[in-house]
Design a protein around this motif. Sequence first.
Motif, short mmCIF file in Angstrom:
data_model
loop_
_atom_site.label_atom_id
_atom_site.label_comp_id
_atom_site.label_asym_id
_atom_site.label_seq_id
_atom_site.Cartn_x
_atom_site.Cartn_y
_atom_site.Cartn_z
N SER A 250 -46.52 70.53 69.68
CA SER A 250 -46.09 70.35 71.07
C SER A 250 -45.59 71.67 71.66
N LEU A 251 -46.28 72.14 72.70
CA LEU A 251 -45.87 73.35 73.41
C LEU A 251 -44.47 73.17 74.00
N MET A 252 -44.24 71.98 74.59
CA MET A 252 -42.95 71.72 75.24
C MET A 252 -41.81 71.74 74.22
N PRO B 222 -40.53 65.58 72.92
CA PRO B 222 -41.94 65.75 73.31
C PRO B 222 -42.90 65.80 72.12
N GLN B 223 -42.43 66.31 70.96
CA GLN B 223 -43.29 66.32 69.77
C GLN B 223 -43.53 64.91 69.24
N VAL B 224 -42.46 64.09 69.26
CA VAL B 224 -42.61 62.68 68.84
C VAL B 224 -43.61 61.98 69.76
N PHE C 112 -31.71 64.02 63.88
CA PHE C 112 -32.24 63.40 62.66
C PHE C 112 -33.20 62.26 63.00
N LEU C 113 -32.85 61.44 63.98
CA LEU C 113 -33.72 60.32 64.38
C LEU C 113 -35.09 60.83 64.83
N PHE C 114 -35.10 61.89 65.67
CA PHE C 114 -36.37 62.45 66.16
C PHE C 114 -37.17 63.06 65.01
#
Lengths: 86, 86
Positions: A37-39, B22-24, B71-73
Motif C-alpha cells: 500500500s502506497l498510502m 490502508p494496507q489492511v 497490533f489489531l491492524f
Amino acid sequence: MSILIESLGLAAGTLTTFSFLPQVIKIWRTQDVSAISLMMYAAFCFGVFLWLLFGIAIGSISLILTNGITFLFAASILYLKITIER
Amino acid sequence: MSILIESLGLAAGTLTTFSFLPQVIKIWRTQDVSAISLMMYAAFCFGVFLWLLFGIAIGSISLILTNGITFLFAASILYLKITIER
C-alpha cells in the motif's frame, strides 16, 4: 525503571525497527510491489519522521536511533514502491 | 513537556498507528498478498505486542492505546497473509 521493563522495551524496539528489513529484501529480490500500500508507507514514513523530530526535541537517543533506522527502511520500501510501479 | 512537543508526538502516533489501515483495506479488496513479507509482519506483531506489555508495565494509556490498535491492524495483515496464501 526496572531492568526487566527496560529489557522489554529494548526487545520491542529492536523487533519493530528491524521487522521492516525482510520486507525491503523481499521487494528488492522479487521487484514485486503490487500488494504494497502506497498510502500506508507514505503515512508511516511521515509519522516515523515526526517521531524522529519528537526524539530530537526531547533529546532521547533511543527514540532518535530506532526511528532513524525505521525511517531508512520504510523510506526504502516507499521508494521501491514508487520506482518499480512507474 | 511543551504543548508543541506533545502535539508532535500525538500526530506521529496517530500517523504510524493508522498507516496500517490502508494496507489492511488494500489486501482485503484485492486478496493479493504476494509482495507482503510474512517475516516482517510476524516480527512486527511480536514487537508491537511487547510494546503493549511495556505500556501496561509502566501504566501508560497512550502506549497501550496506540500499540493496541496497531497490533489489531498488523495482526489482521498477518492473518490475511497466512490464510490467503494457504
